[in-house]
Design an enzyme around this catalytic site. Structure first.
Site, short mmCIF file in Angstrom:
data_model
loop_
_atom_site.label_atom_id
_atom_site.label_comp_id
_atom_site.label_asym_id
_atom_site.label_seq_id
_atom_site.Cartn_x
_atom_site.Cartn_y
_atom_site.Cartn_z
CE LYS A 79 22.10 -43.87 -58.55
NZ LYS A 79 22.60 -42.51 -58.58
N GLY A 181 13.72 -26.94 -57.62
CA GLY A 181 13.86 -27.60 -56.32
C GLY A 181 15.20 -27.21 -55.73
P1 NAI Z 1 14.41 -31.69 -56.26
O1 NAI Z 1 13.46 -32.81 -56.10
O2 NAI Z 1 14.76 -30.86 -55.09
O3 NAI Z 1 13.87 -30.68 -57.40
C1 NAI Z 1 13.27 -31.11 -58.57
C2 NAI Z 1 12.15 -30.13 -58.87
O4 NAI Z 1 11.61 -30.44 -60.15
C3 NAI Z 1 11.01 -30.20 -57.86
O5 NAI Z 1 10.73 -28.88 -57.39
C4 NAI Z 1 9.84 -30.75 -58.68
O6 NAI Z 1 8.59 -30.26 -58.27
C5 NAI Z 1 10.19 -30.27 -60.08
N1 NAI Z 1 9.56 -30.99 -61.16
C6 NAI Z 1 9.32 -32.32 -61.27
N2 NAI Z 1 8.72 -32.58 -62.45
C7 NAI Z 1 8.62 -31.41 -63.11
C8 NAI Z 1 8.14 -31.04 -64.38
N3 NAI Z 1 7.60 -31.92 -65.21
N4 NAI Z 1 8.20 -29.74 -64.74
C9 NAI Z 1 8.73 -28.82 -63.91
N5 NAI Z 1 9.21 -29.13 -62.69
C10 NAI Z 1 9.16 -30.40 -62.29
O7 NAI Z 1 15.72 -32.31 -56.93
P2 NAI Z 1 17.16 -31.67 -57.01
O8 NAI Z 1 17.99 -32.21 -55.93
O9 NAI Z 1 17.05 -30.20 -57.20
O10 NAI Z 1 17.71 -32.34 -58.36
C11 NAI Z 1 17.26 -31.89 -59.63
C12 NAI Z 1 17.80 -32.80 -60.70
O11 NAI Z 1 19.23 -32.78 -60.68
C13 NAI Z 1 17.41 -34.28 -60.55
O12 NAI Z 1 17.27 -34.83 -61.83
C14 NAI Z 1 18.62 -34.89 -59.85
O13 NAI Z 1 18.73 -36.28 -60.15
C15 NAI Z 1 19.74 -34.10 -60.49
N6 NAI Z 1 20.94 -34.03 -59.68
C16 NAI Z 1 20.89 -33.49 -58.43
C17 NAI Z 1 22.03 -33.40 -57.66
C18 NAI Z 1 22.02 -32.76 -56.31
O14 NAI Z 1 23.09 -32.44 -55.79
N7 NAI Z 1 20.83 -32.53 -55.72
C19 NAI Z 1 23.33 -33.92 -58.14
C20 NAI Z 1 23.29 -34.39 -59.52
C21 NAI Z 1 22.13 -34.47 -60.23
#
Ligand code: NAI
Length: 354
Positions: A79, A181
């Site tokens: 990382k 998200g």
């Molecule tokens: P993203 O940033 O697109 O979506 C995250 C969402 O969570 C956002 O809409 C945000 O407003 C919301 N959010 C933040 N704090 C919040 C809270 N306290 N309560 C409710 N909603 C809240 O991120 P993404 O790409 O969808 O990833 C989501 C999770 O999955 C992250 O933890 C990321 O590290 C993990 N992840 C993502 C991968 C990917 O392919 N995008 C791969 C592996 C893990």
């Protein structure tokens, strides 16, 4: 540009990166290169101190080793964490300087996007090194946003987890998604198509509206989703949401979501097991994204990505079988299986005695 290398007692390699001209300050941790080049994204985030940045990098690099090993990828774990400072920076030059640091590791580390970095940043990295993924897809080759693949792996895992714990199908379940998200929204569509009832929450009202319109989900307040009356809780926002404070309020009997590091501490895995909750370990079920990234770097086909992501549910079952047989909570069973996979490969790769 300074690239300082040190070898701590653990097998990990630590490389501090610093470039005064662009304001680059960060750390690259290669936790393991036993299975192949250490792969894991580059995080660009504000840290109060360099030591907190380093702790985060170690923890994340170790998680990547385990995630890649259990996803059967020929990759180790690493990382990069770059420290975001208050001052103005030229992002393009900063990430190009980071690319030079990656290039200096001569292929031992492969980077990609993570929290705080984008496809545009990876394009800047790619000006200095070819050891980068997460670039836009070209032709029929994998690339681009890995989120739909991550969502697919979580969906398949959830299907297996509810069969195992509740002896039911998703069509007979209510799923509470925290964070809609990139991954959460794609997961919601898959669950709607499978006939599940959906509860969703997000701190961004625009994201909630979009998913409610697309799927007919019921919106809840962000502080109500964890304790919602649901069969499954799917954390798809932040890490650390399952802690000794929150687990008592959880009503779902299955936890399966995309967020990295869902457990605040590893003891929280035992807390969930003691409460009768099946916890699907995060890095087992959310590997779809790294599978897509690996395929891009290793020049595999989209078909190879599909086959590996479709096997996510089976991989979860292997971990849960080990947990049942050993009495370990799911998170520790996953760690144990990952470590033994890496150790077994290390032995296989030793030169054979004549
Ligand atoms: P993203 O940033 O697109 O979506 C995250 C969402 O969570 C956002 O809409 C945000 O407003 C919301 N959010 C933040 N704090 C919040 C809270 N306290 N309560 C409710 N909603 C809240 O991120 P993404 O790409 O969808 O990833 C989501 C999770 O999955 C992250 O933890 C990321 O590290 C993990 N992840 C993502 C991968 C990917 O392919 N995008 C791969 C592996 C893990």
């Amino acid at each position: 540009m300074v690239l300082m290398t040190s070898q701590p007692p653990s097998p990990a390699q630590v490389h501090m990166v610093h470039d005064a001209a662009t304001g680059l300050e960060g750390i690259i941790v290669l936790h393991s290169t036993v299975l192949g080049p250490a792969a894991g994204g580059c995080r660009y985030w504000s840290y109060p101190s360099a030591s907190e940045m380093a702790v985060d990098a170690f923890r994340l690099a170790e998680g990547m080793s385990y995630k890649n090993a259990l996803a059967d990828l020929p990759l180790g774990g690493g990382k990069a964490v770059l420290r975001r400072t208050g001052g103005a920076v030229d992002r393009s030059r900063l990430f190009e300087a980071f690319g030079r640091a990656v290039e200096g590791l001569r292929g031992d580390y492969v980077t990609a996007e993570d929290v705080g970095t984008s496809v545009e940043d990876m394009r800047a990295v790619a000006r200095a090194t070819r050891h980068v993924a997460g670039l836009p897809p070209s032709g029929r080759r994998p690339g681009g946003d890995p989120s739909p693949w991550t969502a697919r792996g979580v969906f398949l895992s959830m299907k297996e987890a509810v069969r195992r714990r509740l002896d039911r199908e998703l069509a007979d379940c209510t799923v509470a998604i925290q964070g809609v998200g990139h991954v959460g929204a794609a997961l919601a569509v898959m669950l709607r198509d499978a006939g599940a009832k959906l509860l969703v929450a997000d701190i961004d009202p625009g994201n909630v509206d979009h998913v409610v319109r697309a799927t007919g989900a019921t919106a809840l307040a962000p502080d109500a989703i964890l304790a919602a009356d649901a069969d499954v809780f799917a954390p798809c926002a932040l890490g650390g949401v399952l802690s000794h404070e929150t687990i008592g309020r959880l009503r779902a009997r299955v936890v399966c979501g995309a967020a990295n590091n869902q457990l605040a501490t590893s003891e929280d895995g035992a807390r969930l097991a003691d409460k009768g909750v099946l916890y699907a370990p995060d890095y087992v079920v959310n590997a779809g994204g790294i599978i897509n990234v690996a395929a891009e770097y290793l020049r595999w086909s989209n078909q190879a990505v599909l086959e590996r992501v479709m096997a996510t549910g089976e991989r979860l079952m292997r971990v849960l079988d080990l947990a049942a047989a050993s009495g370990l909570p799911g998170n520790l069973a996953a760690d144990q299986l990952a470590r033994s996979t890496i150790a077994a490969r290390a032995v296989e790769m030793q030169p054979q005695a004549a």
